[in-house]
Design an enzyme around this catalytic site. Structure first.
Site, PDB file in Angstrom:
ATOM      1  N   ILE A  97      -4.509 -12.881 -13.408  1.00  7.23           N
ATOM      2  CA  ILE A  97      -4.506 -11.409 -13.318  1.00  7.23           C
ATOM      3  C   ILE A  97      -4.197 -10.775 -14.678  1.00  7.23           C
ATOM      4  CG2 ILE A  97      -3.583  -9.396 -12.067  1.00  7.23           C
ATOM      5  CD1 ILE A  97      -4.952 -11.394 -10.173  1.00  7.23           C
TER       6      ILE A  97
ATOM      7  N   ARG B 254      -3.668  -3.772 -19.355  1.00  7.30           N
ATOM      8  CA  ARG B 254      -3.405  -2.857 -18.243  1.00  7.30           C
ATOM      9  C   ARG B 254      -4.072  -1.485 -18.391  1.00  7.30           C
ATOM     10  NH1 ARG B 254       2.709  -3.450 -16.158  1.00  7.30           N
ATOM     11  NH2 ARG B 254       1.724  -3.527 -14.134  1.00  7.30           N
TER      12      ARG B 254
ATOM     13  N   CYS C 117       5.739  -2.822 -18.032  1.00  4.55           N
ATOM     14  CA  CYS C 117       5.923  -4.079 -18.757  1.00  4.55           C
ATOM     15  C   CYS C 117       4.667  -4.431 -19.540  1.00  4.55           C
ATOM     16  CB  CYS C 117       6.188  -5.209 -17.765  1.00  4.55           C
ATOM     17  SG  CYS C 117       7.753  -5.062 -16.914  1.00  4.55           S
TER      18      CYS C 117
ATOM     19  N   LYS D 252       9.781  -2.385  -4.259  1.00  6.34           N
ATOM     20  CA  LYS D 252       9.594  -1.555  -5.449  1.00  6.34           C
ATOM     21  C   LYS D 252       8.181  -0.981  -5.497  1.00  6.34           C
ATOM     22  CE  LYS D 252       8.769  -2.340 -10.389  1.00  6.34           C
ATOM     23  NZ  LYS D 252       7.308  -2.565 -10.318  1.00  6.34           N
ATOM     24  N   ASN D 253       7.172  -1.853  -5.355  1.00  7.40           N
ATOM     25  CA  ASN D 253       5.810  -1.379  -5.579  1.00  7.40           C
ATOM     26  C   ASN D 253       5.284  -0.471  -4.466  1.00  7.40           C
ATOM     27  OD1 ASN D 253       5.753  -2.587  -8.032  1.00  7.40           O
ATOM     28  ND2 ASN D 253       4.502  -4.342  -7.421  1.00  7.40           N
TER      29      ASN D 253
ATOM     30  N   ARG E 297      14.997  -2.701 -13.507  1.00 11.16           N
ATOM     31  CA  ARG E 297      13.893  -1.853 -13.029  1.00 11.16           C
ATOM     32  C   ARG E 297      13.431  -2.256 -11.652  1.00 11.16           C
ATOM     33  NH1 ARG E 297       9.414  -1.115 -17.528  1.00 11.16           N
ATOM     34  NH2 ARG E 297       8.352  -0.352 -15.689  1.00 11.16           N
TER      35      ARG E 297
ATOM     36  N   ASP F  95       3.131 -11.571  -9.601  1.00  8.88           N
ATOM     37  CA  ASP F  95       4.541 -11.201  -9.814  1.00  8.88           C
ATOM     38  C   ASP F  95       5.507 -12.345  -9.503  1.00  8.88           C
ATOM     39  OD1 ASP F  95       3.778  -8.736 -10.659  1.00  8.88           O
ATOM     40  OD2 ASP F  95       4.398  -7.649  -8.868  1.00  8.88           O
TER      41      ASP F  95
HETATM   42  C1  UD1 Z   1       0.488  -3.551  -9.638  1.00  4.97           C
HETATM   43  C2  UD1 Z   1       1.945  -3.797  -9.561  1.00  4.97           C
HETATM   44  C3  UD1 Z   1       2.331  -5.041 -10.378  1.00  4.97           C
HETATM   45  C4  UD1 Z   1       1.471  -6.232  -9.977  1.00  4.97           C
HETATM   46  C5  UD1 Z   1       0.003  -5.883  -9.943  1.00  4.97           C
HETATM   47  C6  UD1 Z   1      -0.863  -6.993  -9.384  1.00  4.97           C
HETATM   48  C7  UD1 Z   1       2.852  -1.585  -9.292  1.00  4.97           C
HETATM   49  C8  UD1 Z   1       3.565  -0.442  -9.882  1.00  4.97           C
HETATM   50  N1  UD1 Z   1       2.648  -2.637 -10.073  1.00  4.97           N
HETATM   51  O1  UD1 Z   1       0.208  -3.275 -11.013  1.00  4.97           O
HETATM   52  O2  UD1 Z   1       3.691  -5.322 -10.141  1.00  4.97           O
HETATM   53  O3  UD1 Z   1       1.667  -7.255 -10.924  1.00  4.97           O
HETATM   54  O4  UD1 Z   1      -0.209  -4.689  -9.151  1.00  4.97           O
HETATM   55  O5  UD1 Z   1      -0.434  -7.342  -8.135  1.00  4.97           O
HETATM   56  O6  UD1 Z   1       2.496  -1.574  -8.117  1.00  4.97           O
HETATM   57  N2  UD1 Z   1      -7.159  -3.283 -14.218  1.00  4.97           N
HETATM   58  C9  UD1 Z   1      -8.189  -2.773 -14.963  1.00  4.97           C
HETATM   59  N3  UD1 Z   1      -8.462  -1.433 -14.875  1.00  4.97           N
HETATM   60  C10 UD1 Z   1      -7.757  -0.608 -14.062  1.00  4.97           C
HETATM   61  C11 UD1 Z   1      -6.705  -1.146 -13.286  1.00  4.97           C
HETATM   62  C12 UD1 Z   1      -6.425  -2.510 -13.392  1.00  4.97           C
HETATM   63  O7  UD1 Z   1      -8.842  -3.485 -15.721  1.00  4.97           O
HETATM   64  O8  UD1 Z   1      -8.053   0.592 -14.010  1.00  4.97           O
HETATM   65  C13 UD1 Z   1      -6.824  -4.733 -14.339  1.00  4.97           C
HETATM   66  C14 UD1 Z   1      -5.442  -4.905 -14.974  1.00  4.97           C
HETATM   67  O9  UD1 Z   1      -5.499  -4.889 -16.371  1.00  4.97           O
HETATM   68  C15 UD1 Z   1      -5.026  -6.256 -14.422  1.00  4.97           C
HETATM   69  C16 UD1 Z   1      -5.635  -6.241 -13.026  1.00  4.97           C
HETATM   70  O10 UD1 Z   1      -6.680  -5.284 -13.054  1.00  4.97           O
HETATM   71  O11 UD1 Z   1      -5.588  -7.282 -15.178  1.00  4.97           O
HETATM   72  C17 UD1 Z   1      -4.651  -5.927 -11.931  1.00  4.97           C
HETATM   73  O12 UD1 Z   1      -4.191  -4.627 -12.056  1.00  4.97           O
HETATM   74  P1  UD1 Z   1      -3.658  -3.780 -10.843  1.00  4.97           P
HETATM   75  O13 UD1 Z   1      -3.879  -4.481  -9.540  1.00  4.97           O
HETATM   76  O14 UD1 Z   1      -4.164  -2.400 -10.998  1.00  4.97           O
HETATM   77  O15 UD1 Z   1      -2.125  -3.797 -11.140  1.00  4.97           O
HETATM   78  P2  UD1 Z   1      -1.160  -2.628 -11.485  1.00  4.97           P
HETATM   79  O16 UD1 Z   1      -1.437  -1.440 -10.616  1.00  4.97           O
HETATM   80  O17 UD1 Z   1      -1.083  -2.450 -12.951  1.00  4.97           O
END
Ligand code: UD1
Length: 417
Positions: free
Chosen positions: A326, A121, A116, A22-23, A396, A304
């Site tokens: 996380i 996030r 979710c 998915k990701n 999803r 995850d």
């Molecule tokens: C992606 C995955 C999700 C997985 C996560 C961590 C997708 C669509 N989703 O989510 O399934 O759980 O990686 O492996 O690929 N953060 C910030 N600022 C930012 C971006 C992130 O503070 O601009 C923080 C987030 O709030 C979170 C952490 O960093 O606490 C991890 O986020 P990130 O690795 O970006 O995950 P996602 O891309 O949201």
């Protein structure tokens, strides 16, 4: 209302084949817009997040053909118009249109993404990356207008190794002038999949899978053929099902290196499994040992799989500790597991799980995708009937979950009541 109904405590045996990740797929599909001509992506999972991205592609004017696992995207007819709020809010990964459109057209207009609710996030790291490349960002409420006369390669240090920010910056930087270096980049296998895809289109990216990714900007990207890697989270979920109720359950089409953190924990628990090059055979055992787990960025234990593994920890003898590092709101599955009979205490970002405890079927709610997976696993083990509501979250991310589990002996169905 649609629900998943499970009559628990049936043994699972046979083979489950893992689908495309998915990701990865949710990044490859928006990334295809960067090409000038047709892109073919194989091993696309049939999940609702992909349908939502498909709708965005078609809204922008791309021609999309979907045949079973293959998606053919012709982006040559795309018009760079604003992506409406309802489209953007359907899923988290809609944010990849920001990087792809900014890279190709030097402008992207869209709303804060959905996804979710497992924590705040934010997308500040994505936006800082775009700004470092020379873009200016204006906001109108929840809407972002990101534009640049020219994107210019630079060094970008990520304060956190974010998966989304790493991929989004990579997308924008492929067509920037000069060289971009992303430091403290995320190292997840999905990032390597996206970088490989972009290189197949003609991009010049090295270092994906390490913490330093180098992107030498190119003027044009062309069509290509690529394939989505197997879904390590889907694989992990079914491997856990095997540890709960399996009898030589075979999980096929996996890359063991991608799930090493899970396999090491299962080994520590003394799970009954045999790991081969591209599959695992796993059976239930009554003698699982307690373990302590901390979620970390890759190659650490994936957040995850935190909720799915919690179901298994309820069956380990002794006190297991699960630490979520996380996301700040990823324990919404716990009250439902407790209702089913688990003994779990929440202490800030830790779960203290005392096991083993017998689980019994209840009506429970999937509050998010992986919470839903956790409850499906609990339902497979529990005595009696479990009904799960709010199943849109589960659909999803898990392709044909009902069929895949039915094929190996689960008593699981979709009901409307
Ligand atoms: C992606 C995955 C999700 C997985 C996560 C961590 C997708 C669509 N989703 O989510 O399934 O759980 O990686 O492996 O690929 N953060 C910030 N600022 C930012 C971006 C992130 O503070 O601009 C923080 C987030 O709030 C979170 C952490 O960093 O606490 C991890 O986020 P990130 O690795 O970006 O995950 P996602 O891309 O949201």
């Amino acid at each position: 209302m649609e629900k998943i109904k499970i009559e628990g405590n049936h043994t699972l045996t046979g083979t489950i084949k893992i689908s495309g990740a998915k990701n990865s797929a949710v990044a490859l599909v928006p990334a295809s817009l960067l090409a000038e001509d047709t892109v073919t992506i194989d091993n696309i999972p049939n999940i609702s997040d992909i349908k939502a991205l498909n709708e965005i592609l078609e809204y922008l004017g791309a021609k999309v053909k979907r045949e079973e696992e293959t998606m053919v995207i012709d982006p040559s007819t795309v018009k760079n118009i604003a992506i409406p709020e309802d489209h953007a809010k359907k899923l988290r990964a809609s944010y990849y249109f920001m990087g792809a459109l900014l890279g190709k057209y030097k402008k992207a207009e869209m709303y804060f993404p959905g996804g979710c609710s497992i924590g705040a996030r934010p997308i500040d790291l994505h936006l800082k990356g775009f700004e470092a490349l020379g873009a200016t960002i204006t906001t109108e409420g929840d809407k972002y207008i990101i534009e640049a006369d020219e994107l210019i390669g630079t060094n970008i240090y990520l304060d956190f190794a974010s998966v989304g920010a790493t991929i989004n910056i990579m997308l924008a930087a492929t067509k920037a002038t000069g060289t971009t270096i992303i430091e403290n980049a995320a190292k997840e296998p999905e990032i390597v999949n996206v970088a490989t895809f972009l290189n197949q289109m003609g991009a010049k990216i090295t270092g994906a899978g390490t913490s330093e990714i180098k992107i030498i900007g190119v003027k044009k990207l062309h069509g290509c053929f690529t394939e989505v890697i197997p879904d390590r989270i889907e694989a992990g979920t079914y491997i856990i099902a095997g540890a709960l109720v399996g009898d030589n359950l075979r999980i096929d089409n996996i890359i063991p290196d991608h799930i090493e953190a899970l396999l090491l924990k299962l080994k520590e628990m003394k799970a009954n499994m045999k790991v081969e090059k591209d599959h695992i055979i796993i059976s239930k055992t009554d003698k699982l040992k307690k373990v302590n787990v901390q979620t970390q960025v890759f190659p650490g234990f994936p957040t995850d799989l935190q909720q799915p593994l919690t179901t298994l920890l309820t069956q380990c003898t002794g006190t297991s500790i699960m630490e979520e590092n996380i996301y700040e709101n990823r324990f919404q599955n716990v009250p439902y597991l407790t209702e089913m009979g688990a003994n779990i205490k929440i202490d800030e970002k830790m779960l203290i799980i005392n096991g083993p405890t017998k689980l019994v079927g209840k009506e429970v709610e999937a509050t998010d995708l992986r919470a839903g997976a956790c409850l499906v696993l609990a339902g497979l083990l529990a005595e009696g009937e479990t009904k799960i509501t709010n199943i849109k979250y589960i659909l999803r991310g898990y392709e044909n979950i009902i069929q895949k589990l039915t094929n190996v002996g689960a008593h699981i169905s979709l009901i409307d009541e």
